[in-house]
Design a protein around this motif. Structure first.
Motif, PDB file in Angstrom:
ATOM      1  N   SER A  19       0.771  -1.071  -0.108  1.00 26.79           N
ATOM      2  CA  SER A  19       0.005  -0.002  -0.031  1.00 26.79           C
ATOM      3  C   SER A  19       0.717   1.124   0.133  1.00 26.79           C
ATOM      4  O   SER A  19       1.951   1.152   0.240  1.00 26.79           O
ATOM      5  CB  SER A  19      -0.807  -0.021   0.977  1.00 26.79           C
ATOM      6  N   LYS A  20       0.243   2.544  -0.358  1.00 26.34           N
ATOM      7  CA  LYS A  20       0.975   3.624  -0.335  1.00 26.34           C
ATOM      8  C   LYS A  20       1.594   4.010   0.979  1.00 26.34           C
ATOM      9  O   LYS A  20       1.342   3.463   1.843  1.00 26.34           O
ATOM     10  CB  LYS A  20       0.031   4.527  -1.002  1.00 26.34           C
ATOM     11  N   ILE A  21       2.221   5.189   1.125  1.00 24.23           N
ATOM     12  CA  ILE A  21       3.119   5.523   2.130  1.00 24.23           C
ATOM     13  C   ILE A  21       2.067   5.898   3.645  1.00 24.23           C
ATOM     14  O   ILE A  21       2.246   5.775   4.589  1.00 24.23           O
ATOM     15  CB  ILE A  21       3.888   6.430   2.201  1.00 24.23           C
ATOM     16  N   PHE A  22       0.885   6.661   3.082  1.00 26.11           N
ATOM     17  CA  PHE A  22      -0.008   7.148   4.098  1.00 26.11           C
ATOM     18  C   PHE A  22      -1.258   6.860   3.921  1.00 26.11           C
ATOM     19  O   PHE A  22      -2.389   7.323   4.603  1.00 26.11           O
ATOM     20  CB  PHE A  22       0.190   8.692   4.097  1.00 26.11           C
ATOM     21  N   CYS A  23      -1.754   5.938   3.058  1.00 23.56           N
ATOM     22  CA  CYS A  23      -3.139   5.458   3.025  1.00 23.56           C
ATOM     23  C   CYS A  23      -2.999   4.032   2.485  1.00 23.56           C
ATOM     24  O   CYS A  23      -2.021   3.432   2.267  1.00 23.56           O
ATOM     25  CB  CYS A  23      -4.024   6.302   1.787  1.00 23.56           C
ATOM     26  N   SER A  24      -4.240   3.315   2.571  1.00 21.39           N
ATOM     27  CA  SER A  24      -4.244   2.003   2.486  1.00 21.39           C
ATOM     28  C   SER A  24      -4.409   1.444   0.892  1.00 21.39           C
ATOM     29  O   SER A  24      -4.505   0.512   0.620  1.00 21.39           O
ATOM     30  CB  SER A  24      -5.374   1.184   3.186  1.00 21.39           C
ATOM     31  N   CYS A  25      -4.492   2.629   0.119  1.00 20.21           N
ATOM     32  CA  CYS A  25      -4.471   2.154  -1.360  1.00 20.21           C
ATOM     33  C   CYS A  25      -3.289   1.313  -1.983  1.00 20.21           C
ATOM     34  O   CYS A  25      -2.278   1.417  -1.488  1.00 20.21           O
ATOM     35  CB  CYS A  25      -4.284   3.476  -2.473  1.00 20.21           C
ATOM     36  N   GLY A  26      -3.908   0.367  -2.742  1.00 20.96           N
ATOM     37  CA  GLY A  26      -2.883  -0.636  -3.349  1.00 20.96           C
ATOM     38  C   GLY A  26      -2.693  -0.817  -4.708  1.00 20.96           C
ATOM     39  O   GLY A  26      -3.583  -0.218  -5.348  1.00 20.96           O
ATOM     40  N   CYS A  37      -5.925   3.894  -8.519  1.00 15.90           N
ATOM     41  CA  CYS A  37      -5.531   3.349  -7.260  1.00 15.90           C
ATOM     42  C   CYS A  37      -5.638   4.567  -6.419  1.00 15.90           C
ATOM     43  O   CYS A  37      -4.546   5.188  -6.206  1.00 15.90           O
ATOM     44  CB  CYS A  37      -4.294   2.838  -7.097  1.00 15.90           C
ATOM     45  N   VAL A  38      -6.664   5.176  -6.138  1.00 15.61           N
ATOM     46  CA  VAL A  38      -6.830   6.726  -5.435  1.00 15.61           C
ATOM     47  C   VAL A  38      -8.045   6.651  -4.245  1.00 15.61           C
ATOM     48  O   VAL A  38      -8.845   5.935  -4.539  1.00 15.61           O
ATOM     49  CB  VAL A  38      -7.139   7.509  -6.383  1.00 15.61           C
ATOM     50  N   CYS A  39      -7.808   7.172  -3.367  1.00 12.10           N
ATOM     51  CA  CYS A  39      -8.760   7.462  -2.346  1.00 12.10           C
ATOM     52  C   CYS A  39      -9.168   8.751  -1.762  1.00 12.10           C
ATOM     53  O   CYS A  39      -7.894   9.633  -2.272  1.00 12.10           O
ATOM     54  CB  CYS A  39      -8.359   6.386  -1.224  1.00 12.10           C
ATOM     55  N   PRO A  40      -9.803   9.002  -0.845  1.00  9.91           N
ATOM     56  CA  PRO A  40      -9.928  10.429  -0.537  1.00  9.91           C
ATOM     57  C   PRO A  40      -8.694  10.863   0.243  1.00  9.91           C
ATOM     58  O   PRO A  40      -8.464  12.006  -0.168  1.00  9.91           O
ATOM     59  CB  PRO A  40     -11.115  10.547   0.539  1.00  9.91           C
ATOM     60  N   ALA A  41      -7.868  10.226   0.601  1.00  7.11           N
ATOM     61  CA  ALA A  41      -6.559  10.482   1.275  1.00  7.11           C
ATOM     62  C   ALA A  41      -5.560  11.145   0.035  1.00  7.11           C
ATOM     63  O   ALA A  41      -5.265  12.173   0.251  1.00  7.11           O
ATOM     64  CB  ALA A  41      -5.909   9.660   2.275  1.00  7.11           C
ATOM     65  N   CYS A  42      -5.208  10.025  -0.740  1.00 10.17           N
ATOM     66  CA  CYS A  42      -4.019  10.439  -1.607  1.00 10.17           C
ATOM     67  C   CYS A  42      -4.618  11.368  -2.733  1.00 10.17           C
ATOM     68  O   CYS A  42      -3.857  11.684  -3.723  1.00 10.17           O
ATOM     69  CB  CYS A  42      -3.457   9.086  -2.032  1.00 10.17           C
ATOM     70  N   SER A  43      -5.888  11.775  -2.832  1.00  8.21           N
ATOM     71  CA  SER A  43      -6.408  12.890  -3.680  1.00  8.21           C
ATOM     72  C   SER A  43      -6.857  14.019  -3.124  1.00  8.21           C
ATOM     73  O   SER A  43      -7.338  14.921  -3.936  1.00  8.21           O
ATOM     74  CB  SER A  43      -7.485  12.186  -4.535  1.00  8.21           C
TER      75      SER A  43
HETATM   76 ZN   LIG Z   1      -5.007   6.406  -1.363  1.00  4.99          ZN
END
Ligand SMILES: [Zn+2]
Lengths: 473, 396
Positions: A19-26, A37-43
């Motif tokens: 997963s990414k460094i600060f969220c659980s996107c994989g 591979c995007v969630c509210p955090a990394c966008s």
């Molecule tokens: Zn994310």
């Protein structure tokens, strides 16, 4: 006049995490489409907070250990502010004041000899997204935002482009072979700091920085061009050198100054209040050290000692998953040299025919060691094993079940083996005598005689066990 | 003025400030820049309340990013010229429209609204309530808290929403906390901060003195204490608050969601015009101060110094709380504010924050109970709530 090149490197390496460094996107290493591979955090949506991925800390520390760094037990994150559409929060989370690793050392060997390259620091940070331009519009793709990176900063210790390329090759094979990074195309990017001075002088010349190069070849060419430009300026006064940031044009082979706007930004760094300082205590550090994969040099030596060929070693070191499979199969009791041949000849051949690569090999260590042992003990012939491998690789079959269901395994006659053992015992009275009086080594003579007679049939371990029990009587 | 930005469920008992996300309900933090923004998830506190059967009645208007006094500068709301400023959520609680409301205390606006409306607001210890799902500005000091008419109601909500949340890296590890409102505080020692009391008008002063008399009658020792560092504390917090807010609102750039200017030819114009149109004067002022204190030439003298002040003040206060169970201060200098020009907002808020800033700066709990503010050491909420309850007049 003779000149000396002085070069320092900043190398960005993408870490191989789920997963990414600060969220659980994989899935960011092989996205299917933009913003996959995007969630509210990394966008960059409001309300989301960064949560540290522990694995990133472990991989960064492991990389540091491999480069002989000190691991900072107290490490913190900072925010770097700048506006760009591929940076959804308008800041990048990175490390300024307390990077995770400091004071490392790498030895780089070239035709000119060996040189120590000091590592100033390694820090963790998140990647930015990317812009896609089309027609009159630009589009943003956040698949890469918050992908974990480490940046490895050296001291200005390189003296030639050869040393730089050798160092980068060393990092690449080291990280790839140990699974720290996939080091795929573009996953390693470099900024090169370069200056030129008269040979024998201590003082540094005017330094320029060439930003963001992804191929070793480009880095090599850029350094050569830039060095020549500096030397011409010093020797013939062709231009006045200024400290600046430049970019390298792959087509013309030349470097040119970047606009001031891109280089004179004040990034307004400050400590990120959303991420608590990370404290790496003794216990955690010990665990990281314990799990550290064997470094490349050590690994190569290990394989060489096991009798694996140079060509095979090179293949294993460039494909982490194959090396891991080999190590696991060996741990299950198989001979390393045999297992290497099974993976790199038999499996690789089938993969090639199926249009696949070595890293696509899906057989488990248990499955492969089963096949190897079955063949070794004569319960399965090589043709049957190959058939099984094809079924495993092409159709995802389970090797044990496949062998059984297709009647590939041969039953070995236990009474025949026992007869052979009895015969070997009575044919070697001296060795039996020696063994019984405590000379453990004498066992090998009797065991060897059995194996010779059996011509490889039977399972060596059970033969040895039967032999031992018979000698006890 | 209007109270609700959007009604969600008429039967609900909890109102939620517009700085707190409720899934699929427009959440704009009172700002044009977030116009129409519908979040994909709810704040953790909202989620926990809903799981325990508390329904959300609606979203209440706040001033843009809660930077103002009590909510007077919302893009979606207006005060009449002679109207008193009181804050939407606080007023709804006061009138009994809802029993509870959630708000984010970032620079005192929620506590001031409680004071001016005559209700309670608890800003809990930093890290006890998850900040997941609040439209964050000053991450190092903002904290989600509760408005209610009495201490027991605050305790009821706090015991549901407080406790560790893995989605917030600043969330403390304890999974739950208890909020007593009936501690025996006979013999407890409370200090009134002289320097802050002196800044308040007479009617605020007399309300505070009346409250201390009721405490004394119940056996609490009340004495005056002199603390000269509140102006420094305030300056330090305003520096951190501006810097962190500047950084956090920089993501509102017109690229991804919210307001985008129709007038642009390139990316720089898109940024500049969207943000110029989307932020009000107070937010812009905050952004400018924030950029300034973080700039290379000013960082050491401003931001870094503020961080050091934070550490020193935290130590001093910890020492002080060894001798005092709580401190009493005003919440604001006056008990009524009228509508005013937004160009004066930054200064006005700065002046009033001298009372509230310390709780944000060092993360201690603060309970505004009408015009009385109770401050205590970290995790002393039960003491503050019990002290507050001792002053509650029964049957009112
Ligand atoms: Zn994310």
């Amino acid at each position: 006049m003779a000149y000396e090149l002085v070069i320092g490197l900043e190398t960005h390496v993408e870490l191989n995490t789920e997963s990414k460094i600060f969220c659980s996107c994989g899935g960011h290493s092989s996205p299917k489409e933009p913003n996959d591979c995007v969630c509210p955090a990394c966008s960059g949506m409001p309300g989301m907070l960064p949560v540290m991925n522990k694995r990133v800390v472990e991989l960064a520390a492991t990389a540091g250990l491999m480069l002989n760094c000190e691991i900072n037990r107290y490490t913190t994150f900072d925010k770097k502010n700048y506006y760009y559409p591929d940076l959804p929060c308008a800041y990048q989370i990175t490390q300024l004041n307390h990077p995770i690793c400091v004071n490392g050392l790498v030895k780089v060997k070239t035709a000119q000899g060996e040189r120590d390259i000091r590592i100033k620091q390694i820090h963790m940070e998140e990647d930015a997204g990317k812009l896609v331009h089309g027609g009159n519009s630009s589009f943003v793709d956040f698949n890469r935002t918050s992908v974990p990176l480490i940046e490895i900063v050296t001291q200005p210790d390189f003296r030639s482009p050869e040393e730089v390329v050798t160092y980068l090759g060393k990092l690449k094979s080291m990280f790839k072979s140990t699974g720290i990074s996939e080091c795929e195309e573009g996953a390693m990017r470099c900024d090169v700091n370069i200056s030129v001075r008269e040979e024998g002088t201590e003082e540094f010349g005017v330094r320029t920085e060439i930003k963001n190069m992804a191929s070793f070849e480009a880095i090599d060419r850029a350094i050569r061009y830039e060095a020549q430009r500096h030397m011409d300026a010093l020797e013939f006064g062709t231009e006045e050198l200024v400290q600046e940031t430049r970019r390298f044009d792959d087509v013309t082979g030349k470097t040119s100054a970047m606009r001031n706007k891109e280089t004179e930004a004040d990034y307004r760094y400050f400590p990120d209040p959303n991420l608590m300082p990370i404290v790496i205590d003794d216990e955690w550090l010990e665990e990281i050290k314990k799990n550290k994969p064997v470094a490349l040099d050590e690994k190569a030596e290990q394989y060489m000692a096991a009798g694996i060929s140079d060509k095979e070693i090179a293949q294993l070191l460039s494909e982490h998953s194959a090396a891991k499979l080999l190590d696991d199969v060996v741990a299950l009791g198989c001979n390393a040299k045999d297992a290497a041949a099974w993976i790199l000849t038999d499996c690789a051949g089938i993969l090639r025919k199926a249009g696949l690569k070595l890293k696509d090999l899906s057989i488990t260590a248990e499955g492969l060691s089963y096949l190897i042992k079955m063949v070794q003990s004569g319960k399965l012939n090589r043709g049957g094993a190959k058939k099984t491998l094809i079924a495993v690789i092409e159709d995802g079959a389970d090797p044990i079940r496949y062998c059984e269901e297709n009647g590939l395994t041969v039953k070995v006659d236990d009474s025949m083996i026992e007869a052979v053992i009895d015969k070997a015992i009575s044919a070697n009275p001296q060795a039996v005598q020696d063994y019984k009086s405590g000379k453990e080594k004498a066992l090998m003579a009797i065991f060897g005689a059995c194996m010779k007679e059996l011509k490889g049939k039977g399972d060596p371990q059970s033969i040895r066990a039967t032999l031992l029990s018979k000698l006890k009587d | 003025m209007k109270y609700y930005a959007e009604i969600i469920n008429e039967k609900g008992t909890v109102a939620v400030d517009d700085t707190i996300l409720v899934k699929d309900t427009v959440s704009s933090a009172g700002s044009h820049i977030l116009e129409g923004y519908k979040p994909l998830f709810s704040a953790e506190a909202v989620e926990r309340l809903q799981q325990k059967g508390f329904d959300i009645k609606g979203k209440t208007h706040v001033g843009e990013f809660s930077l103002d006094l009590v909510g007077e500068f919302s893009y979606y709301n207006e005060y009449d010229e002679n109207e008193s400023l009181k804050g939407a959520a606080a007023q709804l609680v006061k009138s009994g429209d809802v029993k509870y409301a959630l708000g984010v205390d970032m620079n005192g606006s929620t506590r001031r609204a409680a004071a001016l409306s005559g209700v309670n607001f608890l800003k809990p210890t930093y890290g006890t309530v998850s900040r997941y799902g609040i439209i964050s500005c000053a991450a190092s000091g903002e904290q989600l808290g509760v408005y209610a008419n009495d201490a027991d109601s605050i305790s009821e909500i706090m015991s549901v929403i407080a406790g560790n949340d893995k989605k917030d890296g600043t969330s403390l590890l304890d999974t739950s906390y208890t909020y007593d409102t009936d501690l025996d505080l006979k013999g407890a020692k409370v200090g009134i901060v002289k320097e802050l009391l002196d800044k308040a008008c007479d009617s605020v002063k007399s309300e505070i003195l009346a409250y201390t008399l009721s405490l004394k009658a119940k056996g609490v020792i009340v004495e005056e204490v002199s603390l000269d560092f509140f102006d420094t504390v305030n300056t330090a917090w305003q520096i951190l608050m501006c810097a962190e807010t500047c950084n956090n609102v920089s993501r509102y750039d017109g690229v991804k969601y919210g307001h985008r200017s129709e007038n642009y030819r390139n990316i720089d114009e898109l940024y500049v015009n969207s943000r110029s149109e989307g932020f009000n004067f107070l937010t812009k002022t905050t952004i400018l101060y924030g950029s300034d204190v973080l700039s290379k030439t000013r960082y050491a003298d401003c931001y870094d110094k503020a961080l050091r002040i934070r550490r020193v003040v935290a130590e001093k206060m910890a020492e002080l709380f060894e001798s005092y169970d709580a401190l009493i201060t005003p919440v604001c200098s006056k008990n009524e504010y009228k509508a005013y020009d937004i160009k004066d907002a930054f200064t006005k808020v700065y002046e009033e924050s001298v009372f509230t800033a310390i709780a944000n700066l060092i993360g201690i709990p603060a309970l505004a109970s009408s015009n009385v503010q109770l401050l205590g050491k970290h995790f002393s909420e039960s003491t503050l709530l019990s002290l507050s309850k001792m002053g509650e007049r029964k049957g009112e």
